[in-house]
Design a protein around this motif. Structure first.
Motif, PDB file in Angstrom:
ATOM      1  N   TRP A   3     134.189  43.538 118.280  1.00 62.63           N
ATOM      2  CA  TRP A   3     134.313  43.252 119.702  1.00 62.63           C
ATOM      3  C   TRP A   3     133.460  42.040 120.053  1.00 62.63           C
ATOM      4  N   SER A  23     131.245  48.255 118.781  1.00 62.97           N
ATOM      5  CA  SER A  23     132.077  49.115 119.622  1.00 62.97           C
ATOM      6  C   SER A  23     132.305  48.452 120.976  1.00 62.97           C
ATOM      7  N   ARG A  24     133.360  48.881 121.625  1.00 64.70           N
ATOM      8  CA  ARG A  24     133.651  48.394 122.971  1.00 64.70           C
ATOM      9  C   ARG A  24     132.520  48.767 123.915  1.00 64.70           C
ATOM     10  N   SER A  25     132.009  49.967 123.775  1.00 68.26           N
ATOM     11  CA  SER A  25     130.916  50.436 124.614  1.00 68.26           C
ATOM     12  C   SER A  25     129.688  49.534 124.489  1.00 68.26           C
ATOM     13  N   ASP A  26     129.340  49.162 123.260  1.00 74.67           N
ATOM     14  CA  ASP A  26     128.205  48.263 123.044  1.00 74.67           C
ATOM     15  C   ASP A  26     128.439  46.913 123.705  1.00 74.67           C
ATOM     16  N   GLU A  28     130.443  46.190 126.258  1.00 79.63           N
ATOM     17  CA  GLU A  28     130.445  46.303 127.715  1.00 79.63           C
ATOM     18  C   GLU A  28     129.036  46.549 128.261  1.00 79.63           C
ATOM     19  N   SER A  29     128.242  47.322 127.562  1.00 80.10           N
ATOM     20  CA  SER A  29     126.857  47.534 127.986  1.00 80.10           C
ATOM     21  C   SER A  29     126.084  46.224 127.941  1.00 80.10           C
ATOM     22  N   TRP A  30     126.280  45.470 126.869  1.00 80.59           N
ATOM     23  CA  TRP A  30     125.569  44.207 126.712  1.00 80.59           C
ATOM     24  C   TRP A  30     125.902  43.232 127.841  1.00 80.59           C
ATOM     25  N   ASP A  50     139.083  42.390 120.958  1.00 77.94           N
ATOM     26  CA  ASP A  50     138.964  43.291 119.820  1.00 77.94           C
ATOM     27  C   ASP A  50     139.585  42.538 118.652  1.00 77.94           C
TER      28      ASP A  50
END
Length: 64
Positions: A3, A23-26, A28-30, A50
């Motif tokens: 990602w 990961s997508r979560s990582d 987006e959090s960043w 992706d």
């Protein structure tokens, strides 16, 4: 899957890319934590990828 964020000007020109996230979560959090620094560096909007596939964007970093 890998990602990354593409950094863009307001005209949609790519001016850089982020580091790779696992990961997508990582990812987006960043970007939620880094958007202020990105704005200071001249980034107006971002797109999430992706691998080579665009997931979404452009997403403006400016307040509405």
């Amino acid at each position: 899957m890998t990602w990354t964020w593409a950094y863009e000007s307001s005209a949609g020109d790519v001016i850089g890319r982020s580091e790779v996230f696992e990961s997508r979560s990582d990812a987006e959090s960043w970007v939620g934590e880094a958007f202020g620094d990105l704005l200071e560096d001249g980034v107006d909007q971002v797109r999430l990828f992706d691998g080579e596939a665009e997931v979404y964007g452009p997403m403006s970093l400016h307040p509405e």
